[in-house]
Design a protein around this motif. Structure first.
Motif, PDB file in Angstrom:
ATOM      1  N   ILE A  22       0.850  -1.190   0.000  1.00  8.99           N
ATOM      2  CA  ILE A  22       0.000   0.000   0.000  1.00  8.99           C
ATOM      3  C   ILE A  22       0.886   1.239   0.000  1.00  8.99           C
ATOM      4  N   ALA A  23       0.492   2.211  -0.792  1.00  7.75           N
ATOM      5  CA  ALA A  23       1.192   3.493  -0.860  1.00  7.75           C
ATOM      6  C   ALA A  23       0.134   4.588  -0.899  1.00  7.75           C
ATOM      7  N   VAL A  51      -4.679   9.746  -1.999  1.00  5.28           N
ATOM      8  CA  VAL A  51      -5.111   8.581  -2.764  1.00  5.28           C
ATOM      9  C   VAL A  51      -4.331   7.391  -2.226  1.00  5.28           C
ATOM     10  N   ALA A  52      -5.013   6.272  -2.009  1.00  9.63           N
ATOM     11  CA  ALA A  52      -4.351   5.040  -1.579  1.00  9.63           C
ATOM     12  C   ALA A  52      -4.209   4.121  -2.783  1.00  9.63           C
ATOM     13  N   TYR A  53      -3.028   3.554  -2.944  1.00  2.84           N
ATOM     14  CA  TYR A  53      -2.750   2.598  -4.016  1.00  2.84           C
ATOM     15  C   TYR A  53      -2.462   1.252  -3.361  1.00  2.84           C
ATOM     16  N   VAL A  54      -3.162   0.220  -3.791  1.00  2.02           N
ATOM     17  CA  VAL A  54      -2.993  -1.097  -3.173  1.00  2.02           C
ATOM     18  C   VAL A  54      -2.737  -2.158  -4.239  1.00  2.02           C
ATOM     19  N   ARG A  98      -0.176 -11.767  -3.677  1.00  2.00           N
ATOM     20  CA  ARG A  98      -0.361 -13.057  -4.335  1.00  2.00           C
ATOM     21  C   ARG A  98      -1.659 -13.167  -5.138  1.00  2.00           C
ATOM     22  N   GLY A  99      -2.147 -12.092  -5.673  1.00  3.54           N
ATOM     23  CA  GLY A  99      -3.328 -12.168  -6.518  1.00  3.54           C
ATOM     24  C   GLY A  99      -4.655 -12.227  -5.787  1.00  3.54           C
ATOM     25  N   ASP A 100      -4.642 -12.080  -4.468  1.00  5.07           N
ATOM     26  CA  ASP A 100      -5.888 -12.058  -3.706  1.00  5.07           C
ATOM     27  C   ASP A 100      -6.659 -10.776  -4.000  1.00  5.07           C
ATOM     28  N   ASP A 101      -7.910 -10.739  -3.584  1.00  2.00           N
ATOM     29  CA  ASP A 101      -8.733  -9.540  -3.718  1.00  2.00           C
ATOM     30  C   ASP A 101      -8.215  -8.494  -2.732  1.00  2.00           C
ATOM     31  N   PRO A 102      -7.736  -7.345  -3.219  1.00  2.00           N
ATOM     32  CA  PRO A 102      -7.163  -6.356  -2.299  1.00  2.00           C
ATOM     33  C   PRO A 102      -8.169  -5.836  -1.280  1.00  2.00           C
ATOM     34  N   GLU A 157     -10.652  -7.493   0.081  1.00  2.00           N
ATOM     35  CA  GLU A 157     -10.813  -8.512   1.128  1.00  2.00           C
ATOM     36  C   GLU A 157      -9.630  -8.486   2.090  1.00  2.00           C
ATOM     37  N   LEU A 158      -8.437  -8.289   1.564  1.00  2.00           N
ATOM     38  CA  LEU A 158      -7.258  -8.185   2.432  1.00  2.00           C
ATOM     39  C   LEU A 158      -7.338  -6.938   3.297  1.00  2.00           C
ATOM     40  N   LEU A 159      -7.746  -5.816   2.713  1.00  2.00           N
ATOM     41  CA  LEU A 159      -7.871  -4.585   3.503  1.00  2.00           C
ATOM     42  C   LEU A 159      -8.928  -4.733   4.587  1.00  2.00           C
ATOM     43  N   ARG A 160      -9.986  -5.437   4.301  1.00  2.00           N
ATOM     44  CA  ARG A 160     -11.056  -5.645   5.283  1.00  2.00           C
ATOM     45  C   ARG A 160     -10.500  -6.298   6.561  1.00  2.00           C
TER      46      ARG A 160
END
Length: 194
Positions: A99-100, A149-152, A156-160, A162-165
């Motif tokens: 994340i940036a 602005v957040a860049y994610v 490993r190809g997961d849904d970003p 869902e990972l952020l959640r």
């Protein structure tokens, strides 16, 4: 490409200072706090680019925060930003998500992040999708501003999303301490209030 922490920050400092002015002190704060890594790009022995990044761990997800990245103006367009980003990603290969953040209108950063597969979200958009608790924790973890602005990018190809959640689960004391020490106190010092 060289990777280190405190020992390399002195080499990266001039590049960061030129790119970010007094705000480079936030990068110094995470390095001094002992959580950040630094990578520098050199051409002809001269440091021409730098990236400062760190891990922010939550009970169910690990983030790699790309905190500051800069390439000196005369050396842009040579792919050094991509190399610096790839280096940070390689060092953080054990994390789940990169994340940036940057300000709206930072076209160079936007182009770089998007070219590397990052997806851009406003914090308001993330708040609608993930809720206030998750976004508040992410703002602390990234030392971000609500108008950034957040860049994610998932590792490993997961849904970003869902990972952020997953940031919303568990205790936030570690990320709150990181935020206080590296963001809040630095902000107060810059403004002469600490």
């Amino acid at each position: 490409m060289e990777v280190g922490s405190r020992e390399l920050f002195s080499e990266a400092e001039e590049v960061l200072r030129e790119a970010f002015g007094s705000s480079f002190r936030y990068a110094r704060a995470v390095v001094d706090y002992g959580v950040a890594s630094v990578a520098v790009a050199k051409l002809g022995g001269e440091v021409v680019g730098a990236v400062v990044f760190y891990r922010a761990s939550f009970p169910r997800v690990r983030l790699c925060v790309i905190y500051y990245i800069a390439v000196l103006e005369g050396f842009r367009g040579m792919g050094l930003g991509s190399v610096l980003m790839s280096t940070a990603e390689e060092v953080c290969a054990d994390t789940d998500l990169y994340i940036a953040t940057t300000w709206y209108g930072n076209d160079a950063a936007d182009a770089l992040y998007r070219s590397l597969g990052y997806t851009a979200y406003s914090w308001d958009e993330l708040r609608r999708l993930l809720g206030r608790r998750v976004v508040d924790r992410l703002l602390k973890a990234t030392c971000g501003y609500d108008d950034d602005v957040a860049y994610v990018k998932p590792n490993r190809g997961d849904d970003p999303l869902e990972l952020l959640r997953l940031v919303g689960y568990g205790d936030e004391e570690e990320v709150s301490r990181l935020w206080r020490e590296t963001c809040l106190y630095t902000w107060l010092r810059i403004r002469g209030r600490a």
